[in-house]
Design a protein around this motif. Structure first.
Motif, PDB file in Angstrom:
ATOM      1  N   GLN A 407       0.095   3.231  -9.991  1.00 24.74           N
ATOM      2  CA  GLN A 407      -0.516   3.904  -9.245  1.00 24.74           C
ATOM      3  C   GLN A 407       0.529   3.612  -7.659  1.00 24.74           C
ATOM      4  O   GLN A 407       0.507   2.735  -7.980  1.00 24.74           O
ATOM      5  CB  GLN A 407      -2.148   3.750  -8.790  1.00 24.74           C
ATOM      6  CG  GLN A 407      -2.891   4.544 -10.215  1.00 24.74           C
ATOM      7  CD  GLN A 407      -4.473   3.794 -10.658  1.00 24.74           C
ATOM      8  OE1 GLN A 407      -3.947   2.923 -11.092  1.00 24.74           O
ATOM      9  NE2 GLN A 407      -5.056   4.455  -9.119  1.00 24.74           N
ATOM     10  N   ALA A 408       0.419   4.628  -7.161  1.00 26.13           N
ATOM     11  CA  ALA A 408       0.970   4.045  -5.874  1.00 26.13           C
ATOM     12  C   ALA A 408      -0.109   3.439  -4.442  1.00 26.13           C
ATOM     13  O   ALA A 408       1.005   2.844  -3.941  1.00 26.13           O
ATOM     14  CB  ALA A 408       1.987   5.244  -5.036  1.00 26.13           C
ATOM     15  N   GLY A 409      -1.793   4.346  -4.637  1.00 30.87           N
ATOM     16  CA  GLY A 409      -2.145   3.225  -3.922  1.00 30.87           C
ATOM     17  C   GLY A 409      -3.317   4.100  -3.674  1.00 30.87           C
ATOM     18  O   GLY A 409      -3.640   4.836  -4.254  1.00 30.87           O
ATOM     19  N   VAL A 446       4.680  11.673   3.112  1.00 31.18           N
ATOM     20  CA  VAL A 446       4.647  10.969   3.901  1.00 31.18           C
ATOM     21  C   VAL A 446       5.014   9.967   4.800  1.00 31.18           C
ATOM     22  O   VAL A 446       6.390  10.523   4.308  1.00 31.18           O
ATOM     23  CB  VAL A 446       3.496  10.217   3.180  1.00 31.18           C
ATOM     24  CG1 VAL A 446       2.216  10.349   2.244  1.00 31.18           C
ATOM     25  CG2 VAL A 446       4.269   9.342   1.865  1.00 31.18           C
ATOM     26  N   VAL A 447       5.292   9.077   5.716  1.00 28.69           N
ATOM     27  CA  VAL A 447       5.744   8.803   6.405  1.00 28.69           C
ATOM     28  C   VAL A 447       4.998   7.357   6.082  1.00 28.69           C
ATOM     29  O   VAL A 447       4.073   6.815   7.727  1.00 28.69           O
ATOM     30  CB  VAL A 447       6.127   9.306   7.396  1.00 28.69           C
ATOM     31  CG1 VAL A 447       7.439   8.505   8.468  1.00 28.69           C
ATOM     32  CG2 VAL A 447       6.883  10.479   7.012  1.00 28.69           C
ATOM     33  N   SER A 448       6.094   6.487   6.536  1.00 25.82           N
ATOM     34  CA  SER A 448       5.183   5.231   6.438  1.00 25.82           C
ATOM     35  C   SER A 448       5.025   4.282   8.502  1.00 25.82           C
ATOM     36  O   SER A 448       5.660   5.442   9.182  1.00 25.82           O
ATOM     37  CB  SER A 448       6.762   3.700   6.266  1.00 25.82           C
ATOM     38  OG  SER A 448       7.473   3.861   6.442  1.00 25.82           O
ATOM     39  N   SER A 449       4.322   4.069   8.362  1.00 24.66           N
ATOM     40  CA  SER A 449       4.029   3.830  10.000  1.00 24.66           C
ATOM     41  C   SER A 449       4.800   1.862  10.169  1.00 24.66           C
ATOM     42  O   SER A 449       4.589   2.291  11.837  1.00 24.66           O
ATOM     43  CB  SER A 449       3.055   3.400  10.502  1.00 24.66           C
ATOM     44  OG  SER A 449       1.859   3.124   9.342  1.00 24.66           O
ATOM     45  N   GLY A 450       5.572   1.266   9.664  1.00 18.26           N
ATOM     46  CA  GLY A 450       6.670   0.392  10.154  1.00 18.26           C
ATOM     47  C   GLY A 450       7.651   1.165  11.081  1.00 18.26           C
ATOM     48  O   GLY A 450       7.254   1.640  11.943  1.00 18.26           O
ATOM     49  N   ALA A 476      -3.427  13.655   6.799  1.00 11.42           N
ATOM     50  CA  ALA A 476      -3.721  12.455   5.476  1.00 11.42           C
ATOM     51  C   ALA A 476      -3.511  11.097   5.699  1.00 11.42           C
ATOM     52  O   ALA A 476      -2.404  10.664   7.083  1.00 11.42           O
ATOM     53  CB  ALA A 476      -3.698  12.921   4.401  1.00 11.42           C
ATOM     54  N   PHE A 477      -3.895  10.125   5.591  1.00 12.15           N
ATOM     55  CA  PHE A 477      -4.169   8.854   5.607  1.00 12.15           C
ATOM     56  C   PHE A 477      -3.922   7.732   4.724  1.00 12.15           C
ATOM     57  O   PHE A 477      -4.376   8.205   3.660  1.00 12.15           O
ATOM     58  CB  PHE A 477      -5.101   7.796   6.375  1.00 12.15           C
ATOM     59  CG  PHE A 477      -5.160   6.472   6.442  1.00 12.15           C
ATOM     60  CD1 PHE A 477      -4.040   6.065   7.779  1.00 12.15           C
ATOM     61  CD2 PHE A 477      -5.928   5.718   6.500  1.00 12.15           C
ATOM     62  CE1 PHE A 477      -3.451   5.058   7.744  1.00 12.15           C
ATOM     63  CE2 PHE A 477      -5.627   4.338   6.545  1.00 12.15           C
ATOM     64  CZ  PHE A 477      -4.334   3.627   7.107  1.00 12.15           C
ATOM     65  N   PHE A 478      -2.582   7.213   4.471  1.00 15.23           N
ATOM     66  CA  PHE A 478      -2.333   7.047   2.553  1.00 15.23           C
ATOM     67  C   PHE A 478      -2.549   5.079   2.756  1.00 15.23           C
ATOM     68  O   PHE A 478      -1.364   5.234   3.713  1.00 15.23           O
ATOM     69  CB  PHE A 478      -0.935   7.382   1.477  1.00 15.23           C
ATOM     70  CG  PHE A 478      -0.764   7.036   0.123  1.00 15.23           C
ATOM     71  CD1 PHE A 478      -1.380   6.814   0.056  1.00 15.23           C
ATOM     72  CD2 PHE A 478       0.323   5.677   1.017  1.00 15.23           C
ATOM     73  CE1 PHE A 478      -1.546   6.822  -1.655  1.00 15.23           C
ATOM     74  CE2 PHE A 478       0.765   5.726  -0.627  1.00 15.23           C
ATOM     75  CZ  PHE A 478      -0.553   5.758  -2.041  1.00 15.23           C
ATOM     76  N   ASN A 483      -0.149  -2.728   0.918  1.00 14.23           N
ATOM     77  CA  ASN A 483      -1.182  -2.722   1.987  1.00 14.23           C
ATOM     78  C   ASN A 483      -0.137  -2.022   3.317  1.00 14.23           C
ATOM     79  O   ASN A 483      -0.119  -2.381   4.272  1.00 14.23           O
ATOM     80  CB  ASN A 483      -1.441  -4.064   2.865  1.00 14.23           C
ATOM     81  CG  ASN A 483      -2.962  -4.094   1.657  1.00 14.23           C
ATOM     82  OD1 ASN A 483      -2.989  -3.397   1.352  1.00 14.23           O
ATOM     83  ND2 ASN A 483      -3.026  -5.605   1.567  1.00 14.23           N
ATOM     84  N   GLU A 484       0.602  -1.564   2.787  1.00 16.05           N
ATOM     85  CA  GLU A 484       1.642  -0.558   3.475  1.00 16.05           C
ATOM     86  C   GLU A 484       1.034   0.742   4.080  1.00 16.05           C
ATOM     87  O   GLU A 484       0.772   2.153   3.059  1.00 16.05           O
ATOM     88  CB  GLU A 484       3.585  -0.620   3.649  1.00 16.05           C
ATOM     89  CG  GLU A 484       3.823   0.305   4.611  1.00 16.05           C
ATOM     90  CD  GLU A 484       5.478   0.116   4.612  1.00 16.05           C
ATOM     91  OE1 GLU A 484       6.439   0.915   5.259  1.00 16.05           O
ATOM     92  OE2 GLU A 484       5.871  -0.478   3.494  1.00 16.05           O
ATOM     93  N   THR A 485       0.722   1.119   5.191  1.00 19.13           N
ATOM     94  CA  THR A 485       0.190   2.609   5.821  1.00 19.13           C
ATOM     95  C   THR A 485       1.095   3.716   6.392  1.00 19.13           C
ATOM     96  O   THR A 485       1.677   2.876   6.352  1.00 19.13           O
ATOM     97  CB  THR A 485      -1.064   2.685   7.015  1.00 19.13           C
ATOM     98  OG1 THR A 485      -0.580   2.058   8.474  1.00 19.13           O
ATOM     99  CG2 THR A 485      -1.698   1.378   6.915  1.00 19.13           C
TER     100      THR A 485
END
Length: 709
Positions: A407-409, A446-450, A476-478, A483-485
């Motif tokens: 599972q990815a998250g 999805v695009v990482s928020s880092g 959406a929020f993933f 724990n990377e958003t």
């Protein structure tokens, strides 16, 4: 697990699977037939965890982990360790004494760790994964990385930089120069220089062949083409028509576009072919090649050229062409004899400098290989037991207390947590297979928020709740397993059953929506208003009726000047009234018939009618939910799943659930706003129930007092 010399399979997710509870159970996997494994191969990119662990498992580095590679890893781990029980602790550390020195790899790793103990051991004298990685990063971050590849940064101030650039340009091996490539270049260069010393450049008619060959080569292809056309006409004169174009059939040509005109001339013959097969070099030739032909004719002192003369001329260049094929076709020879002799003569300083750097890199590769083996060993100690319960069995996948590597998250949306999410490469290819899984699916970008944005694609299975507030384009929020958003949105959906209640009421919901659409169309006058507005804008409204004349009878006044439409409307109203009257009469007859029945019979019929509608719908909903297939969902992402996995109600709750509140949570209403919608609903239900009870009492009492005939 092993128990009383038995291999025990547990019911996991509806199928019997081998569950390795302890490290001591791993040896049974080596003897376990592949047909009993939960998965046979899996794409590395879809797994979640330490990427270096999965890379180490992927022995052939093809991006897939297979059964044979997992068995090889377990076997190697069993041989290198004195006791495989250390895996039960799932630690990132390992005592040197736990390495098996009787095995060659164990002995090598033990000696290497002892030699570099100051850098690799922690305060407890244990090998530590973080220290090994720090050492590996320090060793490979320099000009030489121990990977057998000589990079440009290792020669920035070296005298061999020129040779390195020449070889890299010739062989397209920038930052990829290996010892084998270098030695092959040296061998080819020596061969070419030896050939060049022994072979003299052929002459053309006792002259330097270069200018003659250049003039010949510039027109050789077109002259060959011309004589081929001539031979075609000589065989059959009818072919001459092919070279005379019908003006009416000529394609369009912009006479102001010089580039297109040149393209037409370039593809045209040198001259009009003829059966005689002679080419006049100084006249009636294609103007695109005229300058080249005149230079050719002047140098070779030729005005006319026959096919036989052309063949003789071509034969004179055969020896020189063979010479050029060696001189220009040899890769090393392209640098030229003079430059190659400079690199090869004397002490070969540049070549030896490259050899020295490659030798240093090779010596460093031994250190790098040992560090990577130690890293691989500690990664296996930390994750192997967890991995087999995500591959040999899917125990972690069906355990709500664990985070599965499959599972990815978690997708957080619509007040729920959707946990059955996997990384995918392409939405269309995944959807093509996953549509057959009978699952409700969401596809997201999805695009990482880092600091460094990473764009990825997700496939999410909805196993609970509803789709009432979910739509394509919804934000959406993933949160992944690290724990990377991620921020994202839904880009595609596949409809499917979600829960028993949702599936049960789906037909009624669709019927309600259809009726609602029909009623909306009946009460929608927007099209009429639009037509009226267009008529007003165009000035095409019907003329007003003239005033009634005094001597015209009332009946004519009524029927004239558009009143026929009014009459038609009256007839429509009458027809509608008749229809309503018929319906009311039918209802009255039905009520009269029902009123003659006892009350309990009426209730029985109500329950029977409800059962007729609801029981088949419930059975259909149950069967549809049973068809949900997790196997196809995973296989669409590249997994080779070996077991059938049905999504039952218990499992559905694992993958989708609502808000999990902390223990001892107290809910307090701050702003007491009356729930008017709930109150209205309760009042309406109460009125309906009272009306039904009153009607039933009335019918029953009427039936009791009616006279008997």
């Amino acid at each position: 697990m092993k128990k009383n010399n038995r291999v025990v399979f547990e019911n996991i997710g509806g199928s019997f699977q081998f569950h390795a509870r302890r490290a001591e159970d791993l040896h049974q996997i080596l003897e376990l037939d592949a047909t009993a494994w939960a998965a046979l191969c899996v794409p590395v990119a879809s797994l979640n965890g330490d990427p270096e662990f999965f890379k180490a498992l992927d022995g052939d580095q093809n991006g897939m982990v297979r059964v044979d590679e997992v068995k090889a890893a377990i076997s190697w781990l069993s041989n290198v360790l004195c006791n495989i029980k250390v895996l039960n602790e799932a630690r990132n550390t390992l005592l040197i004494e736990e390495l098996n020195c009787e095995h060659p790899d164990g002995k090598l790793l033990h000696d290497f760790a002892a030699e570099h103990a100051a850098e690799l051991l922690n305060e407890q004298k244990q090998l530590e994964l973080s220290l090994i990685r720090n050492k590996l990063k320090a060793v490979t971050s320099g000009p030489l990385a121990g990977d057998g590849l000589l990079k440009l940064k290792a020669l920035e101030k070296s005298e061999a930089l020129g040779l390195y650039k020449d070889i890299s340009t010739l062989l397209n091996c920038q930052d990829k120069l290996t010892s084998d490539i270098l030695e092959k270049f040296v061998t080819d260069a020596e061969s070419f220089v030896a050939w060049a010393k022994e072979t003299a450049k052929p002459q053309f008619r006792k002259n330097d062949p270069v200018p003659f060959y250049d003039a010949y080569k510039a027109v050789a292809a077109k002259i060959d083409e011309y004589f081929r056309f001539c031979e075609l006409i000589r065989i059959d004169p009818a072919h001459a028509v092919r070279f005379t174009l019908d003006p009416s059939k000529l394609p369009e040509l912009d006479l102001q576009d010089q580039q297109k005109i040149d393209e037409v001339l370039k593809n045209a013959p040198l001259a009009l072919p003829a059966a005689e097969g002679e080419l006049e070099l100084t006249k009636t030739v294609n103007p695109f090649y005229q300058d080249k032909l005149e230079a050719f004719a002047k140098l070779f002192k030729i005005k006319k050229l026959s096919l036989d003369e052309w063949k003789e001329l071509k034969a004179e260049f055969v020896e020189y062409i063979d010479y050029l094929s060696k001189a220009q076709g040899d890769l090393a020879g392209q640098l030229g004899r003079e430059k190659l002799e400079k690199y090869l003569d004397g002490d070969r300083k540049e070549i030896n400098l490259l050899r020295q750097l490659l030798a240093e890199d090779k010596a460093l590769s031994g250190v790098v290989d040992s560090l990577r083996k130690l890293e691989q060993l500690l990664l296996y100690c930390r994750y192997m037991l967890e991995f087999v319960n995500n591959f040999v069995s899917f125990d972690a996948f069906f355990d709500p207390e664990q985070i599965s590597m499959l599972q990815a998250g978690r997708l957080i949306m619509d007040g729920k947590s959707y946990n059955l999410a996997v990384w995918i490469d392409d939405v269309a290819s995944h959807k093509k297979i996953a549509m057959r899984s009978n699952l409700c699916l969401l596809y997201l970008d999805v695009v990482s928020s880092g600091k460094v944005s990473v764009k990825r694609k997700l496939a999410v299975a909805v196993t609970g709740g509803s789709l009432n507030r979910i739509y394509i384009g919804k934000p959406a929020f993933f949160i992944d397993n690290n724990n990377e958003t991620y921020n994202g949105k839904i880009v595609d959906m596949v409809d499917g059953p979600i829960s028993f209640g949702q599936t049960l009421w789906a037909p009624f919901r669709r019927l309600s929506e259809a009726l609602g659409d029909k009623l909306q169309k009946l009460t929608d006058f927007s099209s009429t208003e639009k037509q009226l507005a267009q008529a007003i804008d165009k000035g095409k409204l019907p003329p007003a009726a003239p005033a009634p004349q005094a001597n015209v009878p009332m009946s004519q006044r009524f029927l004239g000047n558009g009143s026929v439409m009014l009459l038609a409307g009256g007839l429509s109203v009458a027809a509608l009234g008749a229809g309503v009257s018929f319906v009311l009469k039918a209802i009255t007859n039905a009520v009269t018939s029902i009123s003659a029945l006892p009350g309990y019979v009426i209730l029985i019929w109500i329950f029977v009618l409800l059962a007729i509608f609801l029981i088949p719908t419930a059975i259909f909903a149950f069967l549809k939910l049973r068809k949900r297939n997790l196997t196809l969902f995973l296989e669409a992402g590249g997994w080779a799943v070996n077991l059938p996995m049905r999504l039952n109600l218990h499992v559905s709750g694992i993958f989708t659930h609502g808000t999990e509140y902390p223990e001892r949570t107290h809910f307090k209403v701050v702003n007491k706003v009356p729930h008017r919608r709930s109150l209205v609903f309760v009042v309406l239900i109460t009125i309906v129930l009272l009306a039904a009870a009153g009607a039933l009492w009335y019918l029953q009492s009427k039936n009791a007092v009616s006279p008997q005939v």
